[in-house]
Design an enzyme around this catalytic site. Structure first.
Site, PDB file in Angstrom:
ATOM      1  N   ARG A 122       0.828  -1.227   0.000  1.00 44.18           N
ATOM      2  CA  ARG A 122       0.000   0.000   0.000  1.00 44.18           C
ATOM      3  C   ARG A 122       0.855   1.267   0.000  1.00 44.18           C
ATOM      4  O   ARG A 122       0.456   2.297   0.546  1.00 44.18           O
ATOM      5  CB  ARG A 122      -0.974   0.029   1.188  1.00 44.18           C
ATOM      6  CG  ARG A 122      -1.885  -1.154   1.286  1.00 44.18           C
ATOM      7  CD  ARG A 122      -2.865  -1.279   0.126  1.00 44.18           C
ATOM      8  NE  ARG A 122      -3.444  -2.611   0.167  1.00 44.18           N
ATOM      9  CZ  ARG A 122      -3.008  -3.631  -0.574  1.00 44.18           C
ATOM     10  NH1 ARG A 122      -2.044  -3.470  -1.465  1.00 44.18           N
ATOM     11  NH2 ARG A 122      -3.555  -4.814  -0.474  1.00 44.18           N
TER      12      ARG A 122
HETATM   13  C1  FAD Z   1     -15.868  -0.945  -0.933  1.00 49.86           C
HETATM   14  C2  FAD Z   1     -14.374  -0.637  -0.925  1.00 49.86           C
HETATM   15  C3  FAD Z   1     -13.454  -1.676  -1.044  1.00 49.86           C
HETATM   16  C4  FAD Z   1     -12.081  -1.425  -1.046  1.00 49.86           C
HETATM   17  N1  FAD Z   1     -11.216  -2.470  -1.162  1.00 49.86           N
HETATM   18  C5  FAD Z   1      -9.888  -2.230  -1.224  1.00 49.86           C
HETATM   19  C6  FAD Z   1      -8.964  -3.305  -1.380  1.00 49.86           C
HETATM   20  O1  FAD Z   1      -9.332  -4.478  -1.463  1.00 49.86           O
HETATM   21  N2  FAD Z   1      -7.636  -2.995  -1.450  1.00 49.86           N
HETATM   22  C7  FAD Z   1      -7.194  -1.713  -1.389  1.00 49.86           C
HETATM   23  O2  FAD Z   1      -5.974  -1.493  -1.483  1.00 49.86           O
HETATM   24  N3  FAD Z   1      -8.043  -0.683  -1.221  1.00 49.86           N
HETATM   25  C8  FAD Z   1      -9.368  -0.898  -1.146  1.00 49.86           C
HETATM   26  N4  FAD Z   1     -10.230   0.145  -0.982  1.00 49.86           N
HETATM   27  C9  FAD Z   1      -9.728   1.517  -0.913  1.00 49.86           C
HETATM   28  C10 FAD Z   1      -9.738   2.253  -2.288  1.00 49.86           C
HETATM   29  O3  FAD Z   1     -10.614   1.629  -3.171  1.00 49.86           O
HETATM   30  C11 FAD Z   1      -8.373   2.286  -2.944  1.00 49.86           C
HETATM   31  O4  FAD Z   1      -7.477   2.917  -2.100  1.00 49.86           O
HETATM   32  C12 FAD Z   1      -8.425   2.982  -4.313  1.00 49.86           C
HETATM   33  O5  FAD Z   1      -7.258   2.658  -5.035  1.00 49.86           O
HETATM   34  C13 FAD Z   1      -8.537   4.509  -4.219  1.00 49.86           C
HETATM   35  O6  FAD Z   1      -8.674   5.044  -5.530  1.00 49.86           O
HETATM   36  P1  FAD Z   1      -9.542   6.325  -5.847  1.00 49.86           P
HETATM   37  O7  FAD Z   1      -9.414   6.627  -7.278  1.00 49.86           O
HETATM   38  O8  FAD Z   1     -10.919   6.169  -5.330  1.00 49.86           O
HETATM   39  O9  FAD Z   1      -8.748   7.427  -5.010  1.00 49.86           O
HETATM   40  P2  FAD Z   1      -9.320   8.600  -4.110  1.00 49.86           P
HETATM   41  O10 FAD Z   1     -10.048   8.018  -2.954  1.00 49.86           O
HETATM   42  O11 FAD Z   1     -10.040   9.594  -4.925  1.00 49.86           O
HETATM   43  O12 FAD Z   1      -7.955   9.259  -3.599  1.00 49.86           O
HETATM   44  C14 FAD Z   1      -7.065   8.537  -2.755  1.00 49.86           C
HETATM   45  C15 FAD Z   1      -5.692   9.187  -2.838  1.00 49.86           C
HETATM   46  O13 FAD Z   1      -5.158   9.015  -4.148  1.00 49.86           O
HETATM   47  C16 FAD Z   1      -4.801  10.284  -4.695  1.00 49.86           C
HETATM   48  N5  FAD Z   1      -5.083  10.253  -6.135  1.00 49.86           N
HETATM   49  C17 FAD Z   1      -6.219   9.880  -6.752  1.00 49.86           C
HETATM   50  N6  FAD Z   1      -6.083  10.008  -8.086  1.00 49.86           N
HETATM   51  C18 FAD Z   1      -4.843  10.490  -8.308  1.00 49.86           C
HETATM   52  C19 FAD Z   1      -4.104  10.853  -9.480  1.00 49.86           C
HETATM   53  N7  FAD Z   1      -4.595  10.717 -10.729  1.00 49.86           N
HETATM   54  N8  FAD Z   1      -2.851  11.331  -9.313  1.00 49.86           N
HETATM   55  C20 FAD Z   1      -2.302  11.471  -8.088  1.00 49.86           C
HETATM   56  N9  FAD Z   1      -2.944  11.151  -6.946  1.00 49.86           N
HETATM   57  C21 FAD Z   1      -4.203  10.655  -7.065  1.00 49.86           C
HETATM   58  C22 FAD Z   1      -5.681  11.297  -3.982  1.00 49.86           C
HETATM   59  O14 FAD Z   1      -5.106  12.580  -4.041  1.00 49.86           O
HETATM   60  C23 FAD Z   1      -5.717  10.704  -2.589  1.00 49.86           C
HETATM   61  O15 FAD Z   1      -4.537  11.068  -1.880  1.00 49.86           O
HETATM   62  C24 FAD Z   1     -11.618  -0.096  -0.931  1.00 49.86           C
HETATM   63  C25 FAD Z   1     -12.548   0.969  -0.791  1.00 49.86           C
HETATM   64  C26 FAD Z   1     -13.904   0.682  -0.779  1.00 49.86           C
HETATM   65  C27 FAD Z   1     -14.872   1.831  -0.624  1.00 49.86           C
END
Ligand code: FAD
Length: 292
Positions: free
Chosen positions: A170
Site C-alpha cells: 500500500r
Molecule cells: C468498498 C471498498 C473496497 C475497497 N477495497 C480495497 C482493497 O481491497 N484494497 C485496497 O488497497 N483498497 C481498497 N479500498 C480503498 C480504495 O478503493 C483504494 O485505495 C483505491 O485505489 C482509491 O482510488 P480512488 O481513485 O478512489 O482514489 P481517491 O479516494 O479519490 O484518492 C485517494 C488518494 O489518491 C490520490 N489520487 C487519486 N487520483 C490520483 C491521481 N490521478 N494522481 C495522483 N494522486 C491521485 C488522492 O489525491 C488521494 O490522496 C476499498 C474501498 C472501498 C470503498
C-alpha cells in the site's frame, strides 16, 4: 490576478465534495477544477503554484474522508475523457490516471492480457490505485506497472520508468501531484480462461465487501500477516456506532455512514476502534482513509 481568471469554463468555487466520495460526507472544495485537456491541467497547476494555493487530486473518492469544514485550495478532478483513455499495444496497456480501474481490468481481460484480473472489483481510478498501490489477495497494481507519466507540483510532465518506480505494501514512490497515466506490462493468454479467473476474483472481492450500500469506507491497513477485520471482531466491535458512523457488522474493516453522518463521527469511530483493538489485542491499526 484572480485564481480562476481565464479558467471560468472548468473551475468552480465552493463545490460540495460529498457526492464525489464513497462515504458521501464532508464539506466543499474552495475551488474545483475539471480540466478538459492536459494544457488546462498544467495551466491550473501553475496558477496554484504562483498563488501559493494548495492543489490536490480527486480520483474515484473511494479512499477519501473529507473534513466537515471543507477543503481549502484547489481540488482537481480528472474526469474528462482526455484523462480516462485506455490503449493496448501488444502486451502493454496504457491507461489515463482518471480511468476507472474496473474498466482497465475488463479491457485487459477482453484482450486476453493477464496480470490485472486479481484487481477485479476494486473501486477507484488508476491514479488512486497507483498512489496507494491498491490491491489484495496477494496482487497489487504496482506489480505490473512499468511506466507512469506524472505532473509535478510546478506543472512539469515527467516520465517515471521502472528504475524510478518502487512499490511496497500500500505504498508507492509515485507521490507527485498528478499521476497522468500508467503503462502495465501483461501476459498474453487465452481470453475465455482469463475471463473465468477475473469473475472468480470479482465474486471473492464482492463477498468480502458490504453489499447494498454505497456510503462505505475501507478503514484500516491490514497489519503484516494479520487481518484488520479479524482484530476488530476480536475486540467485539462489529456494529459499533458513533453518531451516524457504524462498523459494518458483516465486514468489520468497513465503515458505513448514514445520511446524517459527519466526518467527525467517522474519525471518532476510527479512534474508538484503534483504542479498543490496542487494549484487547495489543495491535496498532493505521487508518487507510486519506483525510482532506
Ligand atoms: C468498498 C471498498 C473496497 C475497497 N477495497 C480495497 C482493497 O481491497 N484494497 C485496497 O488497497 N483498497 C481498497 N479500498 C480503498 C480504495 O478503493 C483504494 O485505495 C483505491 O485505489 C482509491 O482510488 P480512488 O481513485 O478512489 O482514489 P481517491 O479516494 O479519490 O484518492 C485517494 C488518494 O489518491 C490520490 N489520487 C487519486 N487520483 C490520483 C491521481 N490521478 N494522481 C495522483 N494522486 C491521485 C488522492 O489525491 C488521494 O490522496 C476499498 C474501498 C472501498 C470503498
Amino acid at each position: 490576478m484572480e485564481l480562476t481568471a481565464g479558467f471560468e469554463h472548468f473551475v468552480r468555487t465552493d463545490e460540495p465534495l460529498a457526492p464525489y466520495t464513497w462515504l458521501k460526507l464532508g464539506g466543499s472544495a474552495e475551488y474545483f477544477a475539471e480540466p478538459t485537456s492536459v494544457d488546462e491541467l498544467i495551466a491550473v497547476i501553475k496558477r496554484c503554484r504562483e498563488q501559493n494555493v494548495t492543489a490536490r487530486v480527486l480520483g474515484g473518492g473511494s479512499n477519501l474522508l473529507v473534513s466537515d469544514t471543507g477543503v481549502p485550495g484547489m481540488v482537481i478532478y480528472l474526469h474528462h475523457p482526455s484523462f480516462c483513455g485506455i490503449t493496448v499495444q501488444g502486451n502493454r496497456l496504457t491507461a489515463g490516471g482518471g480511468a476507472k480501474l474496473s474498466h482497465v481490468v475488463s479491457t485487459a481481460v477482453g484482450k486476453g492480457l493477464a496480470g490485472l484480473e486479481g484487481l477485479a472489483g476494486l473501486p477507484g481510478t488508476v491514479g488512486g490505485a497507483l498512489h496507494g498501490n491498491a490491491g489484495g489477495n496477494g496482487v497489487d497494481v504496482g506489480q505490473r506497472t512499468v511506466e507512469a507519466q506524472v505532473v509535478t507540483r510546478s506543472g512539469e510532465i515527467v516520465t517515471r520508468t521502472s528504475q524510478d518506480l518502487q512499490f511496497s505494501f500500500r505504498q508507492s514512490s509515485l507521490d507527485e501531484l498528478v499521476i497522468l497515466n500508467a503503462t502495465f506490462e501483461l501476459e498474453s493468454v487465452d481470453s475465455s480462461e482469463l475471463t473465468r479467473r477475473m469473475q472468480k476474483f470479482w465474486i471473492v472481492r464482492k463477498a468480502s465487501q458490504p453489499a447494498g450500500t454505497d456510503n462505505v469506507g475501507y478503514l484500516f491497513f491490514d497489519p503484516p500477516g494479520l487481518s484488520a477485520a479479524t482484530l476488530i471482531e476480536q475486540a467485539g466491535l462489529r456494529g459499533t456506532k458513533v453518531g451516524g458512523a457504524e462498523v459494518c457488522a458483516e465486514h468489520a474493516n468497513f465503515i458505513i455512514a448514514s445520511s446524517d453522518a459527519s466526518a467527525g463521527d467517522v474519525l471518532r469511530l476510527a479512534e474508538l476502534v484503534q483504542g479498543r483493538v490496542k487494549e484487547v489485542t495489543g495491535m496498532d491499526l493505521k487508518c487507510q482513509l486519506v483525510q482532506w
